[in-house]
Design an enzyme around this catalytic site. Sequence first.
Site, PDB file in Angstrom:
ATOM      1  N   SER B  64       2.263  62.413  -1.465  1.00 40.63           N
ATOM      2  CA  SER B  64       2.772  62.397  -2.760  1.00 40.63           C
ATOM      3  C   SER B  64       1.693  61.797  -3.838  1.00 40.63           C
ATOM      4  CB  SER B  64       3.794  61.308  -2.882  1.00 40.63           C
ATOM      5  OG  SER B  64       3.324  59.890  -2.642  1.00 40.63           O
ATOM      6  N   LYS B 101       2.600  54.051  -5.150  1.00 37.04           N
ATOM      7  CA  LYS B 101       2.569  54.814  -6.291  1.00 37.04           C
ATOM      8  C   LYS B 101       1.847  54.363  -7.353  1.00 37.04           C
ATOM      9  CE  LYS B 101       6.002  57.572  -4.602  1.00 37.04           C
ATOM     10  NZ  LYS B 101       5.540  57.576  -3.283  1.00 37.04           N
TER      11      LYS B 101
END
Lengths: 421, 145
Positions: B64, B101
């Site tokens: 991701s 993230k």
Amino acid sequence: MRNKTFALVDCNNFYCSCERLFRPDLKKVPVVVLSNNDGCIIARSQEVKALGIKMGTPLFKVRDLIRQHNIRIFSSNYTFYDNISNRVMQTLEAFAPDVEIYSIDEAFLDLSGFADPLSYGRVIKATVDKEVGVPVCVGIGPTKTLAKLANYAAKKYKQTGGVVNLSDSARRQRLFEITPVAEVWGIGRRHTESLARIGITTVGQLAGLDTRFVRQKYSVVMERTVRELNGESCIEQEEISPPKKQIVCSRSFGEKVNDQIRVRQALCEFAARAAEKLRKEKQRCKVMTVFIRTSPFDKNAPYYSNAATGSFYQDTSDTRQLVDMATTLFKRIWRQGHPYAKAGVMLGDFSPEGQEQYPLFESPADTETSDRLMWTIDRINQHTGKIWFGGQRPKKDWFMKQELRSPAYTSRWGSLPVVQL
Amino acid sequence: MKATLLGRADQLDTEQLHIPLFLDRVPAGFPSPASDYCEKTLDLNELCITRPAATYFVRAQGESMIDAGIFDGNILVVDRSLEARHGDIVIAEYGGELTVKKLELKPTVRLMPMNKNYLPLVIPAGEDLEIFGVVTTVIHSLRKP
């Protein structure tokens, strides 16, 4: 004399907090850590303490509770705990000119002369909590005994925010009245019982005793405790922790062993590990003792326990010589047919590296060659743990159960904690 | 996605050859004449780590964060002493796991993936977001072993 201020910084449920560091899923879950051969509970998270499981409880005694409450169990992972401990201590060293490491999870800081020790204590707590990631409590007082007691209060009473200053004697009195004597540093179970017989059960009562009476009836050590409770500092900060005088590597076997080769391998392993520790301390040793024994609680076999000591021609920290000596000593005490429960190696009579006296037919070059080889081995073993000597056992598995050990998060590249992308 | 905390090299460990080292002496080589003229060597730690006590290494797993230059298997250097700011790449706790993230604080708190195939994780107002640390460096080996 200048007024003193000590702070005791103590990690909360240290081993359990370490296990939680990379495991957010364990944050609110009960966790215990077991002793070396997975026999007893040696660390409990708050949830486990609340269930009434005591320190040192053998695992089998609480199997039902563990299943019922889904308590997570870990074998001790000392390499990891040691790494986190070093981080805590390193962080603390920025806060005081004098930090005395008292154990793997606690340290005394000398805060004498600091303007606002309570606020400072809060900064210390916040910094260690955030930067290392394990929670600590800070107890502050004019003596080490009071700093210890303050730490107890900081842990017990949540509304303190984990930081308590007992410099103020009025505040001290309130805590003294509601705290049992057993919580005082140095007051063990025997003293607690004996004090109870003369009607002393609270810290306040103990602090109120006449010091001469305490010295006569108990000891100078207890007298010192009473003085410290009254704010008179008697226990100084240890300037520099003295180098170790003895190194012991010993273990209880996970299961009884009567095979000569396996016991010998274990001893060679201990000798190698002791040698590693010795080199870490930059010391050499003159004498080694090797011991083996059966379990004193085994009703089916006679008790056998023996030890042998040997000394080296020249002080050494060379694994080859230590393993050699361990093998020789082992041969002297080995008796066939006993179910052995424990074995160990002790090193003693140390001298620092670089101060050796060379015997007539040895040259410094021999030592240097040996040192370089040992340095290389230590380096390799730190990273992969794959070099050992002929006498050592090839696998660790049979030895300690350690089935539930967490990964070597901070010491092996292959075991780093995983984060999801 | 499930986190397994054992890395791959642990399995390798058991397959590696065990070579015992024997007690024989090895003759030492001729000492290097250059050894007296060594200057200090460059140490990558110096470049990547400012606060050793607050720095942890972790292994990234997944896809991701490809647009941030973080790939599956990379090692991340995480500094816990840094205050996480808007736009930092962080390790955060999410759903009982540690995740990597980009942190967004405005207009709302979100953990942003950096790969268009993934969706942002929105942290509802009033809910705490626990940040483990700020990622400062990615270690990405280009040559496969």
